[in-house]
Design an enzyme around this catalytic site. Structure first.
Site, PDB file in Angstrom:
ATOM      1  CB  VAL A  86      -0.951   0.008   1.222  1.00  0.00           C
ATOM      2  CG1 VAL A  86      -1.841   1.247   1.184  1.00  0.00           C
ATOM      3  CG2 VAL A  86      -1.785  -1.264   1.258  1.00  0.00           C
ATOM      4  CE  LYS A  87       4.347   5.048  -4.959  1.00  0.00           C
ATOM      5  NZ  LYS A  87       4.386   5.180  -6.419  1.00  0.00           N
ATOM      6  CB  ILE A  88       0.919   5.721   2.747  1.00  0.00           C
ATOM      7  CG1 ILE A  88       0.380   4.315   2.971  1.00  0.00           C
ATOM      8  CG2 ILE A  88       0.284   6.756   3.640  1.00  0.00           C
ATOM      9  CD1 ILE A  88      -1.076   4.234   3.262  1.00  0.00           C
TER      10      ILE A  88
END
Ligand code: E4P
Length: 217
Positions: A86-88
């Site tokens: 998951v890219k945050i």
């Protein structure tokens, strides 16, 4: 050093995978739009298609900017496929979300890193990867590679497990320089990876070997 390709183009991802040296893929909303992938469900389907081509990690970016939204989106993304990371974004609620996902064993890539301080707090929150954007720093007359060195130094000081994912790579020399510094991962266009292969002396040498072989046959 892990090689990631920074694209949502399935043909290029396949070509990199077929080369046998690909460790993963990074995407972002701009790269998705570039391929004409729009609409929530189409984007989710595209992530699954990418995961089915490659063996390694596939970064899928949330578009929420509040903690609750990022958690909801990130959990749904992580459920899509075991390869999803998951890219945050590097914002205050992003740090909270990274900590939340880290506690739950969901892997994260903290994106839009432009300073050592940002990389430090992302590592403290438990990010799996941090993505310093070296090309965009170079674009504004700031030394992107120096940022990679400084982050590597800080992470070594405290033995952080967070991996440095050198992002916004524009060309092959970026890849080589990041390898010299010790970046854990590079992500860039396919051309930056294929550029590692080329050398005119190799071409000249091979041509001569083949010519000489033919003389004797
Ligand atoms: C990283 O994950 C980003 O997708 C990317 O490397 C940004 O690169 P750009 O500066 O070429 O857009």
């Amino acid at each position: 050093m892990k090689f990631f390709i920074d694209t949502a183009n399935l043909e290029q991802i396949k070509e990199a995978q077929d080369l046998g040296v690909l460790d993963g893929v990074t995407t972002n909303p701009s790269l998705m739009a570039k391929e004409g992938i729009t609409g929530h469900q189409n984007i989710l389907d595209h992530y699954v298609k990418i995961c089915n081509i490659v063996d390694g990690d596939v970064s899928a970016e949330v578009i929420s900017t509040d903690f609750e939204g990022m958690v909801e989106e990130g959990e749904a993304l992580a459920k899509l496929h075991s390869q999803i990371v998951v890219k945050i974004p590097m914002i205050l609620d992003g740090i909270k979300a990274i900590k939340y996902f880290s506690n739950k064993g969901i892997r994260t890539n903290c994106t839009l890193i432009f300073s050592v301080g940002q990389a430090l707090i992302a590592a403290k929150a438990g990010a799996t990867y941090v993505s310093p954007f070296i090309g965009r720093l170079d674009d504004i007359s700031t030394d992107g590679l120096n940022l990679i060195s400084e982050i590597a130094n800080v992470y070594d000081n405290y033995a952080f497990n967070t991996q440095i994912l050198a992002a916004s790579i524009r060309h092959t020399m970026h890849v080589i320089d990041c390898a010299k510094i010790g970046a854990d991962v590079m992500t860039g266009p396919l051309s930056s990876i294929k550029g590692l292969i080329n050398h005119p002396l190799t071409d000249i040498g091979l041509e001569k070997f083949l010519k000489d072989y033919k003389k004797g046959n």
